[in-house]
Scaffold this active site. Structure first.
Site, PDB file in Angstrom:
ATOM      1  CG  ASP A  35      36.911 -18.549 -44.177  1.00  0.00           C
ATOM      2  OD1 ASP A  35      35.921 -18.142 -43.819  1.00  0.00           O
ATOM      3  OD2 ASP A  35      36.809 -18.551 -45.699  1.00  0.00           O
ATOM      4  CG  ASP A  37      31.080 -17.989 -47.200  1.00  0.00           C
ATOM      5  OD1 ASP A  37      30.432 -18.883 -47.175  1.00  0.00           O
ATOM      6  OD2 ASP A  37      30.713 -16.815 -46.852  1.00  0.00           O
ATOM      7  CG  ASP A 224      38.990 -18.643 -49.446  1.00  0.00           C
ATOM      8  OD1 ASP A 224      38.519 -18.204 -48.388  1.00  0.00           O
ATOM      9  OD2 ASP A 224      38.116 -18.329 -50.660  1.00  0.00           O
TER      10      ASP A 224
END
Length: 293
Positions: A35, A37, A224
């Site tokens: 990922d 961000d 995250d």
């Protein structure tokens, strides 16, 4: 390249290696998907600041109160809704149950087309503001570049980025944090503009596996947030969570997370710690057993 594939000469060289490897299942390729961000770079606060700056420029108000997203509220949004436009629609349709007016007298949009137009214009302005912030403040999270370099140097690992953010925003982040050389070596890069459904829908990771021609069970995702975890597990992939201050209290293991660590760098996560067990004991083997929370 940013539209999904490496330049022809590099891709062909790597692909020939993979094609030969496919003939022997034990040597079949794996994939490591990042990922953007919150994983490559902690950008969520920059996103929030950019949204609020856009809202302020448009002088948006709802019931005489300016439209502004707090840190706590944005934490909820990023763990609930994938994609910037979807976050705004969620806010106006679910949280406030009203679209904003403007202090200059512009009325709230009343048709779906007008609502879409406002959100489109806000997103475009937010993206430009965000790019300025990235240029000033961006730096990669510890350990990310080291792990990515290990993967890029391994002919049996394909490497990609899968982000719900727009191509314009992610390109800026990747240029600043990865550098052009790393970015052009990525085997796949699937962004929010490239898929019809955003995380937590698994489509972005399903699409990456299809482009790479790798079974999802041989793909490991670094995420995250709960939104990203649901997308990865929905696609049938392994998922490692590198949590942030805004997501550290989430129960990732209850949702199928394979391992979670505060940072890749601080725990010394290496390529062999991820794929070594999978190669030795099968794709369902426990990973990061010695360092995970």
């Amino acid at each position: 390249s940013i539209d999904g594939f490496v330049p022809a000469s590099r891709h062909q060289a790597r692909h020939s290696t993979y094609a030969k490897a496919l003939s022997a299942s034990s040597d079949s390729p794996y994939a490591l998907l990042f990922d953007c961000d919150g994983v490559i770079i902690e950008t969520e606060e920059l996103h929030r600041l950019a949204y609020n700056a856009a809202f302020k420029e448009f002088k948006l108000v709802i019931k005489d109160e300016p439209v502004e997203w707090s840190v706590a509220y944005y934490d909820v949004l990023q763990n609930t809704v994938g994609g910037g436009k979807n976050k705004m629609f969620f806010h106006f349709r679910n949280t406030t149950s009203a679209f904003p007016t403007s202090e200059d007298g512009t009325p709230a949009p009343v048709t779906p087309e007008d609502e879409q137009d406002l959100v489109d214009r806000l997103q475009a302005r937010k993206t430009n503001l965000y790019k300025d912030l990235i240029a000033e403040k961006a730096k990669p999270r510890p350990g990310v570049l080291e792990l990515m370099d290990q993967a890029l140097a391994d002919d049996n690992i394909r490497v990609g980025v899968c982000s719900a953010s727009t191509k314009e925003a992610v390109t800026k982040v990747l240029d600043v944090t990865l550098g052009e050389d790393r970015r052009t070596k990525l085997d796949v890069c699937i962004l929010g503009d490239d898929v019809s459904k955003l995380k937590p829908d698994p489509l972005i990771y399903v699409t990456a596996a299809e482009k790479l021609e790798i079974d999802p069970s041989r793909c490991v995702v670094i995420e995250d947030s709960i939104v990203g975890l649901k997308a990865a597990k929905g696609a049938g992939m392994r998922c490692i969570i590198t949590y942030t201050a805004s997501t550290e209290n989430e129960d990732f293991y209850a949702l199928g997370c394979d391992a979670k660590v505060p940072e890749l760098g601080s725990t010394g996560v290496s390529l062999d710690m991820i794929f070594g067990p999978m190669k030795a004991d099968g794709v369902d083997a426990a990973i990061l057993s010695d360092v995970r929370d």
